[in-house]
Design an enzyme around this catalytic site. Structure first.
Site, mmCIF file in Angstrom:
data_model
loop_
_atom_site.group_PDB
_atom_site.id
_atom_site.type_symbol
_atom_site.label_atom_id
_atom_site.label_comp_id
_atom_site.label_asym_id
_atom_site.label_seq_id
_atom_site.Cartn_x
_atom_site.Cartn_y
_atom_site.Cartn_z
ATOM 1 N N ASP A 352 0.819 -1.207 0.000
ATOM 2 C CA ASP A 352 0.000 0.000 0.000
ATOM 3 C C ASP A 352 0.857 1.262 0.000
ATOM 4 O O ASP A 352 0.609 2.206 -0.760
ATOM 5 C CB ASP A 352 -0.917 -0.016 1.224
ATOM 6 N N ASP A 414 -8.896 -2.057 2.719
ATOM 7 C CA ASP A 414 -8.717 -1.403 4.020
ATOM 8 C C ASP A 414 -9.722 -1.902 5.056
ATOM 9 O O ASP A 414 -9.598 -1.587 6.241
ATOM 10 C CB ASP A 414 -8.850 0.118 3.857
#
Length: 535
Positions: A352, A414
């Protein structure tokens, strides 16, 4: 190590200094009602007022047949107290705005067919120019030409951006609620499964088939696939986006069915089964209610697919399907040990951060690959948006609502990645028969990590890798609880999950058989048995 950080912060501050979003309010002469359009301006040329009522309403001079790069393109009489609207190209922003200023213009709108970039210059040029200059998209220019007459007026202004939009509260509640419900549901299913195993119920075997235990090899393959898919989407977005949409419709239909079936099966009607037949998928004679629910879930997904670009309401369907998909994945995919949780979250943490913060230095446009793919490239011909996000429209009056970011987004990753750790914590609570201390602590840590993400987003005013904050919060909190309770060895290896599920039913069946058979006829059985031996 300091150089990338310095470059990153420099890039952030340069972006804030050079390019800002604003609004251009167009209206017809003599009419009070109008319409706002997105503009991208550079306050170093000239600042715009923050309030529409303080902005001057000036007449537009439509010169979109020209690029305004030479004096010969200036009409006779110039642009006294007007704002010319010209096409972008063939010369610098400074040459255009200088020609406009010396010919009496009070501002300049440059129509761009490409991405809206800041109209930059140097310090000397900034000091020379004292009229505002802004970029307007070509599609907005076409809409302005159709909506307003020749005597149209424009007022350019730049209202302050709210520090935090109210839609963040909605995203926070959806994300934390999904993680909490998914973690609780998956753990409760595990407890029920252990009970059914002890009773040798066939339903337990069916539930075993619905879960997938993740191995380290699967984690490595998954991360490689994520990286490959993200890069392919960046370069071939228009070709792959529609396939992602179709896959989302199929997966979300299954997820919605999985979430609603426990409630539908308890309804007092449609209990009958399908008659005997040889049709595929119907040979097992499913309940009529299951078929009706399947049709409903497919209908919801198809409805979203056809109306996915309706910004006014389609986001509600997308979020509903997305939450159902996340809940289904949380109760289906299991991490067997905290070691596997740490490996998965750590690798995706690096993934990420790399694709959000590092890739801007590697791409020609200077944009993050992750943000480009999530929000949809501005130069996309199909203008499709990937549905793998929770999205909520901005609730505050803001230029961003008109410009490139009318929605706030939170990716499914997420939610799912930290959610798998929350599921593991709840399963471990059930294993050691605690009062859900791991589950509650990890869920609260997830909420705190999400709040930190929102604060970072408001401070930096740029897309944030949420896992940068969620992974440390959830992992460190779970680890701290295990250390304080002196259960780290069991928590790290997941000790007890496998024996409790696989070995216990064998012992139970061996001891359960005599207990069920002996009471039925305790006295007559031994006597015939002896007579046969004596004979």
């Amino acid at each position: 190590m300091r150089l990338p950080e310095t470059l990153l912060w420099a890039a952030v501050f340069i972006h804030e200094a050079v390019g800002e979003y604003g609004m251009a309010h167009f209206s017809d002469k003599g009419k009070s009602n109008g319409k706002d359009y997105c503009i991208f301006f550079n306050s170093q040329w000239a600042r715009l007022p923050q309030d529409l009522h303080k902005a001057s309403r000036l007449q537009i001079y439509d010169l979109t047949t020209s690029v305004l790069c030479s004096p010969s393109e200036v009409p006779e009489g110039g642009f006294p107290n007007r704002i010319p609207m010209v096409l972008r190209g063939n010369c610098t922003f400074y040459e255009k705005v200088r020609l406009a200023q010396i010919n009496g213009a009070k501002g300049l709108l440059i129509v761009s067919k490409d991405r809206l970039t800041p109209p930059a210059g140097n310090k000397t040029q900034y000091e020379e120019i004292d009229i505002p200059v802004a970029l307007l998209s070509y599609s907005d220019m076409l809409d302005i030409s159709k909506t307003f007459g020749k005597g149209r007026l424009v007022a350019m202004y730049a209202p302050n951006e709210p520090v935090l939009d109210y839609n963040m509260v909605i995203i926070f509640l959806m994300a934390v609620g999904t993680v909490a419900v998914g973690g609780y549901w998956a753990g409760s299913r595990d407890r029920k499964k252990r009970y059914l195993k002890l009773k040798r119920d066939e339903a337990a075997e069916k539930q075993d088939e619905e879960t997938v235990d993740v191995t380290p090899i699967m984690i490595c393959v998954f991360v490689v696939m994520c990286c490959s898919m993200l890069v392919l989407l960046y370069f071939f977005y228009d070709y792959l986006a529609i396939w992602v949409i179709v896959i989302f419709c199929l997966a979300s239909s299954v997820g919605l069915h999985s979430c609603l079936w426990p409630f539908v099966r308890r309804l007092p009607f449609c209990k009958c089964r399908v008659p005997e037949n040889n049709l595929p998928y119907l040979q097992k004679r499913p309940h009529v209610s299951m078929l009706l629910l399947s049709a409903f879930c497919v209908g919801v997904s198809v409805t979203w697919m056809f109306f996915r670009n309706e910004d006014a309401w389609a986001w509600v369907l997308q979020d509903t399907l997305g939450i159902a998909f996340c809940l289904y994945m949380l109760k289906t995919v299991r991490l067997p040990t905290f070691k596997a949780c740490t490996l998965l979250l750590s690798v995706l943490f690096v993934y990420d951060v790399f694709f959000v913060f590092i890739t801007p230095f590697l791409t020609n446009s200077g944009e993050s690959i992750m943000v480009e793919v999530a929000a949809g490239p501005s130069d996309s011909t199909t203008h499709e948006k990937l549905p793998m996000v929770l999205k909520v429209p901005r609730l505050n009056s803001s230029p961003l609502a008109l410009c490139d970011r009318p929605f706030s987004l939170l990716g499914f990753g997420d939610i799912l990645v930290p959610g798998l750790l929350v599921v593991y914590c709840h399963r471990f609570d059930i294993l050691i028969q605690s009062s859900r201390i791991y589950f509650v602590a990890c869920t609260i840590a997830y909420g705190i990590g999400l709040l930190i993400t929102f604060v970072a987003l408001a401070v930096m005013q740029m897309g944030q890798p949420a896992l940068l904050y969620l992974v440390p919060c959830t992992l460190l909190t779970s680890l701290t609880v295990a250390l304080c309770r002196k259960e780290l060895p069991q928590f790290w290896t997941g000790s007890g999950f496998v024996p409790a599920i696989v070995l216990a039913p064998i012992n139970c069946t061996q001891t359960a058989a005599p207990q069920t058979e002996v009471p039925l006829n305790p006295k007559p059985e031994p006597q015939p048995y002896r007579r046969r031996r004596s004979q």
